[in-house]
Write an enzyme that holds these catalytic residues in place. Structure first.
Site, PDB file in Angstrom:
ATOM      1  N   ASP A  11    -111.768   7.718 -54.651  1.00 57.65           N
ATOM      2  CA  ASP A  11    -111.422   7.110 -55.941  1.00 57.65           C
ATOM      3  C   ASP A  11    -112.285   5.856 -56.077  1.00 57.65           C
ATOM      4  OD1 ASP A  11    -109.940   6.462 -58.323  1.00 57.65           O
ATOM      5  OD2 ASP A  11    -108.723   5.068 -57.170  1.00 57.65           O
ATOM      6  N   SER A  12    -112.239   5.248 -57.250  1.00 59.23           N
ATOM      7  CA  SER A  12    -112.945   3.978 -57.434  1.00 59.23           C
ATOM      8  C   SER A  12    -112.351   2.881 -56.566  1.00 59.23           C
ATOM      9  CB  SER A  12    -112.836   3.543 -58.897  1.00 59.23           C
ATOM     10  OG  SER A  12    -111.472   3.382 -59.243  1.00 59.23           O
ATOM     11  N   CYS A  74    -109.410  10.777 -58.929  1.00 61.62           N
ATOM     12  CA  CYS A  74    -109.728   9.826 -59.996  1.00 61.62           C
ATOM     13  C   CYS A  74    -109.992  10.625 -61.275  1.00 61.62           C
ATOM     14  CB  CYS A  74    -110.983   9.061 -59.584  1.00 61.62           C
ATOM     15  SG  CYS A  74    -111.618   7.965 -60.856  1.00 61.62           S
ATOM     16  N   GLU A 152    -105.453  -3.137 -58.032  1.00 59.49           N
ATOM     17  CA  GLU A 152    -106.344  -3.459 -56.911  1.00 59.49           C
ATOM     18  C   GLU A 152    -105.918  -4.743 -56.185  1.00 59.49           C
ATOM     19  OE1 GLU A 152    -109.213  -1.841 -55.564  1.00 59.49           O
ATOM     20  OE2 GLU A 152    -108.458  -0.158 -56.738  1.00 59.49           O
ATOM     21  N   CYS A 184    -104.309   8.015 -64.992  1.00 53.72           N
ATOM     22  CA  CYS A 184    -105.190   7.288 -64.080  1.00 53.72           C
ATOM     23  C   CYS A 184    -104.401   7.136 -62.780  1.00 53.72           C
ATOM     24  CB  CYS A 184    -105.528   5.927 -64.664  1.00 53.72           C
ATOM     25  SG  CYS A 184    -106.323   4.801 -63.482  1.00 53.72           S
ATOM     26  N   HIS A 186    -104.432   5.050 -60.470  1.00 55.09           N
ATOM     27  CA  HIS A 186    -103.935   3.699 -60.175  1.00 55.09           C
ATOM     28  C   HIS A 186    -102.540   3.485 -60.784  1.00 55.09           C
ATOM     29  CE1 HIS A 186    -108.071   2.696 -59.049  1.00 55.09           C
ATOM     30  NE2 HIS A 186    -107.622   1.557 -58.562  1.00 55.09           N
TER      31      HIS A 186
HETATM   32  N1  DGL Z   1    -108.114   5.660 -60.619  1.00 47.30           N
HETATM   33  C1  DGL Z   1    -109.135   6.119 -61.474  1.00 47.30           C
HETATM   34  C2  DGL Z   1    -108.687   7.103 -62.503  1.00 47.30           C
HETATM   35  O1  DGL Z   1    -107.817   7.893 -62.221  1.00 47.30           O
HETATM   36  C3  DGL Z   1    -110.204   5.153 -61.912  1.00 47.30           C
HETATM   37  C4  DGL Z   1    -109.811   3.900 -62.554  1.00 47.30           C
HETATM   38  C5  DGL Z   1    -110.984   2.972 -62.717  1.00 47.30           C
HETATM   39  O2  DGL Z   1    -111.657   2.696 -61.747  1.00 47.30           O
HETATM   40  O3  DGL Z   1    -111.214   2.540 -63.856  1.00 47.30           O
HETATM   41  O4  DGL Z   1    -109.214   7.188 -63.586  1.00 47.30           O
END
Ligand code: DGL
Length: 277
Positions: A11-12, A74, A152, A184, A186
């Site tokens: 993931d990011s 992600c 984060e 997302c 996150h």
């Molecule tokens: N967690 C990621 C997603 O599901 C990326 C969020 C990001 O880095 O902007 O899109």
């Protein structure tokens, strides 16, 4: 690679740990590798070409670690890169996308909201998803700048997290949404907060468990499931500073884990950063 090779997940940043958790629940015996691309988080405001280049670099790293399957944990990277990854690598590659179909099946008010990054919401993949599964529902699209950065930090319950989440969620409720898609990875870590803000009458749709199902199907189809009953391990890497990232991964993973630095050659973006704006 063979049945006892690990599964690679990326993931990011730390958002994909919500998927890692489901994968660990579903696959006790598998070894899991996790990469947080923290040097480049958030992906949501980068160009699709940039996110694709990062996804390729990390997938190469995981393949170099002998990963037998890749999970793109992600939504933004799935939208930008999954077709390229599948064209470039032969192992099973599982992605994640906003769960529009189940949400449209669930809504009573006919109004469904999608919380996701700008990158996901402006992708062709998302437009196709809406065209295929949106049906007659009114779909409210809500990008959430700042929310990924908040997760984060690991501060998921403080005033700042609450105020930012409420800023995005409350207008959706005013417009009649009774179903909210977490688009997302996150945002899964904010699910409790979103539930508190939205109240009990609103369904929150999170597709994370479905990813573990899909991974099982793909591993079975390719005879890649680990047959040996044992305790699988997890290893973590970051393209950012391990000392900064380790406390947050340890907090969200509920264990004191070691986080290594992703080798430099996988950290350079193949193309310079381009802002879509
Ligand atoms: N967690 C990621 C997603 O599901 C990326 C969020 C990001 O880095 O902007 O899109």
């Amino acid at each position: 690679m063979n049945v006892s090779s690990p599964i690679g997940i990326f993931d990011s940043g730390v958002g994909g740990l919500s998927i890692l958790r489901e994968i660990r629940r579903a696959f006790a015996s598998e070894d899991l590798l996790y990469v947080a691309d923290s040097a480049f988080v958030p992906y949501g405001d980068k160009s699709p070409q940039f996110v694709e280049a990062r996804s390729l670099a990390i997938t190469k790293f995981l393949v170099d670690q002998k990963a037998k399957a890749i999970v793109v944990a992600c939504n933004t990277a799935t939208g930008a890169a999954i077709a390229t990854l599948r064209a470039g690598f032969s192992m099973p590659i599982v992605g994640i996308e906003p769960a529009v179909k189940p949400a449209v099946g669930k809504t009573a008010s006919g109004v469904v909201a999608v919380l996701a990054t700008s990158g996901t919401l402006s992708s062709d993949k998302f437009a196709n998803l809406l065209a295929r599964f949106g049906g007659d529902a009114e779909i409210l699209i809500q990008p959430c700048p700042g929310l990924v950065e908040q997760v984060e930090t690991g501060n998921l319950h403080g005033e700042k997290a609450r105020a930012l989440t409420a800023k995005y969620v409350l207008p959706l409720l005013e417009r009649g949404a009774d179903t909210i898609i977490l688009g997302c990875t996150h945002y899964s870590f904010l699910a409790l907060l979103i539930r508190e803000i939205a109240g009990p009458g609103v369904s929150i749709v999170d597709p994370n468990a479905a990813i573990a199902h899909e991974l099982r199907r793909r591993l079975e189809d390719n005879d890649l499931l680990s047959p040996v009953p044992r305790s699988g391990t997890e290893r973590f890497w970051t393209s950012g500073a391990p000392d900064d990232v380790k406390p947050v991964i340890s907090q969200l993973w509920n264990a004191d884990v070691e986080v290594r630095r992703l080798p430099k050659r996988y950290c350079r973006p193949d193309i310079p950063f381009e802002s879509p704006r």
